[in-house]
Enzyme design. Sequence first.
Site, mmCIF file in Angstrom:
data_model
loop_
_atom_site.group_PDB
_atom_site.id
_atom_site.type_symbol
_atom_site.label_atom_id
_atom_site.label_comp_id
_atom_site.label_asym_id
_atom_site.label_seq_id
_atom_site.Cartn_x
_atom_site.Cartn_y
_atom_site.Cartn_z
ATOM 1 N N THR A 1 40.843 20.540 25.878
ATOM 2 C CA THR A 1 39.621 21.111 26.170
ATOM 3 C C THR A 1 40.041 19.740 27.711
ATOM 4 O O THR A 1 40.100 19.124 27.470
ATOM 5 C CB THR A 1 39.409 20.509 24.994
ATOM 6 O OG1 THR A 1 39.777 21.472 23.810
ATOM 7 C CG2 THR A 1 37.813 20.115 25.257
ATOM 8 N N ARG B 1 38.339 32.971 16.769
ATOM 9 C CA ARG B 1 38.220 31.957 16.178
ATOM 10 C C ARG B 1 37.186 31.060 17.457
ATOM 11 O O ARG B 1 37.698 31.086 18.125
ATOM 12 C CB ARG B 1 39.389 31.308 16.689
ATOM 13 C CG ARG B 1 39.645 29.902 15.730
ATOM 14 C CD ARG B 1 39.878 29.211 17.215
ATOM 15 N NE ARG B 1 40.198 27.709 16.164
ATOM 16 C CZ ARG B 1 40.364 26.742 17.467
ATOM 17 N NH1 ARG B 1 39.454 26.651 18.455
ATOM 18 N NH2 ARG B 1 40.736 25.757 16.767
ATOM 19 N N THR C 1 38.396 16.226 21.595
ATOM 20 C CA THR C 1 39.946 17.181 22.195
ATOM 21 C C THR C 1 40.843 17.222 21.238
ATOM 22 O O THR C 1 41.274 16.089 20.592
ATOM 23 C CB THR C 1 39.899 16.544 23.932
ATOM 24 O OG1 THR C 1 41.704 17.421 23.524
ATOM 25 C CG2 THR C 1 41.111 15.376 24.173
HETATM 26 N N1 GLY Z 1 39.137 21.547 20.486
HETATM 27 C C1 GLY Z 1 40.011 22.313 20.901
HETATM 28 C C2 GLY Z 1 39.599 23.937 20.029
HETATM 29 O O1 GLY Z 1 40.692 23.408 18.954
HETATM 30 O O2 GLY Z 1 39.310 24.809 19.930
#
Ligand code: GLY
Length: 321
Positions: A190, A218, A241
């Site tokens: 991320t 998701r 993140t």
């Molecule tokens: N932190 C990014 C995700 O789990 O999609």
Amino acid sequence: MQIKCLIIATYFLIPQLIMADQNFGIAVHGGAGVMKNLSEERRTKIEEKVNETLTKAYKILNDGGTSMDAVEFVVSEFEDSPLFNAGKGSVYNSNEVQEMDASIMNGKDRSAGAVASVRNVKNPIKLARKVSELTEHIMLVGDGAYEFAKNIGETIVDSDYFYSEKNLKRLRKAKDKLVSSNIIHDKIGTVGAVAIDKNGNIAAATSTGGMTNKMPGRVGDSPIIGSGTWAQNGVCGVSTTGHGEFFIKYQVAREVCARMEYMNKSISDSSEEILMELKDINAYGGLIAIDSEANISMPFNTHGMIRGSVSNKTNINVAIY
Ligand code: GLY
């Protein structure tokens, strides 16, 4: 007459003197994880990109631009780079498609915008900001987000734009490896940015392609206000993140600010404590946070996190380990 002049001077000068004292700055991240296999060449490219982007973002703030413009700029730059798991560099889901999540929040009034599971949009972070500014909603998902993007003239790109041999190989490896839990928590993850501008307004933004081999539909923490992104003037701004499901359960971004607000903790104590607590439950990742004095904290509980920061009181700093 003299009194009148004094009142006018007080009215116009005092706010400007206060503003002159406002510290400002920005912090960015490009994901946290195990970075042991990062080649020297890739590492250099990442560091150069972070450095160059931070320098431009700082100029936006130094020239009097808003924190919203600075964080949107950083995240859209990272989305346009194949070096990060967001926008162009987004990883594949189990159907070999990129579904992206992004959010942005303005600490001035808590206005926020988010998109989730969106496809073929070049810059999900720009779309998230438009959701905040042009609609009465906070989050749009999937086909609805795509339709909105088309209607307002956001740049739509063909699926080929996201094609990556490397990411496809990772997906196939993930599929072949295990039967049940075969999702890869990508080491280059991320992206995000947090900033405070010369007017004391805090903003935060986050964008991601999620996890390799994730189920279609998701959604992770990145577009969830309070989990992946939070901005609150006078307190802090956070972008996270890591393993999204945990960051949703523990409302990590808001939690950093809540501990500062209600427990009087410093930004570094609050951020570091939460990352330690997450590690105790095997939840891995990191975050960047900035407070109302432009103090910055960038803790992680993983092997590394791509990160950088600069403010009117500190020099530019870029690091991975
Ligand atoms: N932190 C990014 C995700 O789990 O999609």
